[in-house]
Design an enzyme around this catalytic site. Structure first.
Site, PDB file in Angstrom:
ATOM      1  N   MET A   1       0.824  -1.171  -0.052  1.00 21.22           N
ATOM      2  CA  MET A   1      -0.013  -0.049   0.045  1.00 21.22           C
ATOM      3  C   MET A   1       0.748   1.383  -0.223  1.00 21.22           C
ATOM      4  O   MET A   1       0.404   2.293   0.525  1.00 21.22           O
ATOM      5  CB  MET A   1      -0.910   0.123   1.330  1.00 21.22           C
ATOM      6  CG  MET A   1      -1.824  -1.171   1.444  1.00 21.22           C
ATOM      7  SD  MET A   1      -3.333  -0.935   1.853  1.00 21.22           S
ATOM      8  CE  MET A   1      -2.805  -0.532   3.653  1.00 21.22           C
TER       9      MET A   1
ATOM     10  N   SER B   1       4.212   0.974   8.223  1.00 24.94           N
ATOM     11  CA  SER B   1       3.878   2.109   7.781  1.00 24.94           C
ATOM     12  C   SER B   1       3.410   3.208   8.713  1.00 24.94           C
ATOM     13  O   SER B   1       3.280   4.288   8.599  1.00 24.94           O
ATOM     14  CB  SER B   1       3.152   2.078   6.484  1.00 24.94           C
ATOM     15  OG  SER B   1       3.696   1.183   5.611  1.00 24.94           O
TER      16      SER B   1
ATOM     17  N   VAL C   1      10.893  -7.179   9.469  1.00 27.70           N
ATOM     18  CA  VAL C   1      12.350  -6.136   9.553  1.00 27.70           C
ATOM     19  C   VAL C   1      11.889  -5.604  10.671  1.00 27.70           C
ATOM     20  O   VAL C   1      10.656  -4.997  11.000  1.00 27.70           O
ATOM     21  CB  VAL C   1      12.626  -5.476   8.205  1.00 27.70           C
ATOM     22  CG1 VAL C   1      13.638  -4.761   8.385  1.00 27.70           C
ATOM     23  CG2 VAL C   1      12.730  -6.489   7.199  1.00 27.70           C
TER      24      VAL C   1
ATOM     25  N   GLY D   1      11.259  -2.977   5.625  1.00 29.22           N
ATOM     26  CA  GLY D   1      10.397  -4.207   5.322  1.00 29.22           C
ATOM     27  C   GLY D   1      10.118  -4.476   3.880  1.00 29.22           C
ATOM     28  O   GLY D   1       9.985  -5.673   3.448  1.00 29.22           O
ATOM     29  N   HIS D   2       9.356  -3.535   3.069  1.00 30.46           N
ATOM     30  CA  HIS D   2       8.885  -3.705   1.841  1.00 30.46           C
ATOM     31  C   HIS D   2      10.325  -3.898   1.055  1.00 30.46           C
ATOM     32  O   HIS D   2      10.355  -4.747   0.073  1.00 30.46           O
ATOM     33  CB  HIS D   2       8.127  -2.252   1.492  1.00 30.46           C
ATOM     34  CG  HIS D   2       7.019  -2.021   1.978  1.00 30.46           C
ATOM     35  ND1 HIS D   2       6.986  -0.754   2.828  1.00 30.46           N
ATOM     36  CD2 HIS D   2       5.919  -2.807   1.972  1.00 30.46           C
ATOM     37  CE1 HIS D   2       5.706  -0.931   3.314  1.00 30.46           C
ATOM     38  NE2 HIS D   2       4.984  -1.822   3.001  1.00 30.46           N
TER      39      HIS D   2
END
Ligand code: PAF
Length: 282
Positions: A33, A190, A180, A39-40
């Protein structure tokens, strides 16, 4: 030299056209999103190991937010996201707007059961997994990836999506990737940007408590006792707990002892206006 921005598809026909030449060599999809963090990026790197072409979707999915939730204020950082994805040499960004994803007259919603009805996130966000399942099914059908990467941070979501891909005969491997964390243990999210300085300072209590519980349970402590102590520690730090539970790592069924199978500890708790979730294997 700055990396050039990855191509961005905004409509389903544009996406199909962009994906066509990638098919032969394999595609891995990273659904997000946006508001991308490390982490992404770890998901993107894991995707890169699996497939020659990496596609990242960025879509803040209105269908998974209830009316009282943070759809309006959810962080949107598209320019920065594209820059980060350029640095990772992502092959394509799929960034539909709400009308491209849910055109006028859209009337289908997937209602997942099984892990989606485990009494964890679903008990507090009854709207959530129907919205996630609907958009993830669409993303899988739109992109037809060979692999799709999901963070273990949203552990119940990972189980729901795995079940969904299996139930809908999607020829994709759903890959779960480790959470992470910040140095102090806080899981990257986020939503961490919502935390005040004081809230941020106490937030690592979630991971610390999960770790303490996991260690004690591994050493033979009674699960119910450890969870009760864990709930107290989290509450004392200033959180309001939605749940702290021990569940079967695959089915998410309640477990009473280690004899019931592999255990995952899962927590959701609120501080100020922010709701955080985390989990850990025992
Ligand atoms: O985990 C997320 O970011 C979202 O729930 C997902 C899987 C991209 C679906 O909107």
């Amino acid at each position: 030299m700055p990396q050039s921005r990855p191509p961005v598809a905004r409509t389903v026909p544009a996406l199909r056209k962009a994906l066509a030449p990638y098919r032969r060599t394999g595609v891995a999809l990273v659904p997000t999103m946006g508001a991308l963090h490390a982490g992404h990026i770890a998901l993107v790197r894991a995707a890169r190991k699996r497939a020659r072409r990496v596609v990242v979707s960025i879509f803040v999915n209105p269908a998974q937010f209830a009316a009282n939730e943070d759809f309006g204020s959810y962080p949107r950082t598209f320019g920065g996201d594209l820059k980060a994805l350029a640095a990772e040499k992502v092959d394509l960004v799929w960034a539909p707007n709400a009308t491209a994803m849910y055109p006028e007259g859209f009337a289908t919603r997937i209602e997942p059961a099984g892990p989606a009805k485990a009494g964890l996130e679903d008990a507090f966000r009854p709207h959530f997994f129907g919205g996630v399942a609907t958009v993830v099914a669409k993303l899988l059908l739109q992109c037809q990836p060979d692999f799709a990467m999901f963070g273990e941070k949203d552990y119940q979501q990972l189980q729901v999506v795995t079940q969904l891909a299996r139930d809908l005969d999607q020829p994709v491997k759903i890959v779960g990737c480790p959470t992470v964390r910040e140095k102090d243990g806080l899981a990257l999210s986020s939503r961490n940007v919502y935390l005040s300085t004081a809230e941020r300072a106490v937030a690592p209590v979630l991971h610390r408590t999960l770790k303490d519980c996991a260690t004690a349970i591994r050493k033979g402590a009674a699960i119910a006792d450890r969870l009760a102590a864990g709930r107290e520690a989290i509450t004392m730090a200033g959180f309001t707990i939605d749940y702290l539970e021990a569940r079967h790592a695959k089915t998410l069924a309640p477990v009473a002892s280690r004899a019931d199978g592999p255990i995952r500890l899962l927590v959701a708790a609120r501080i100020g206006t922010t709701r955080l979730i985390d989990n850990l294997g025992v």
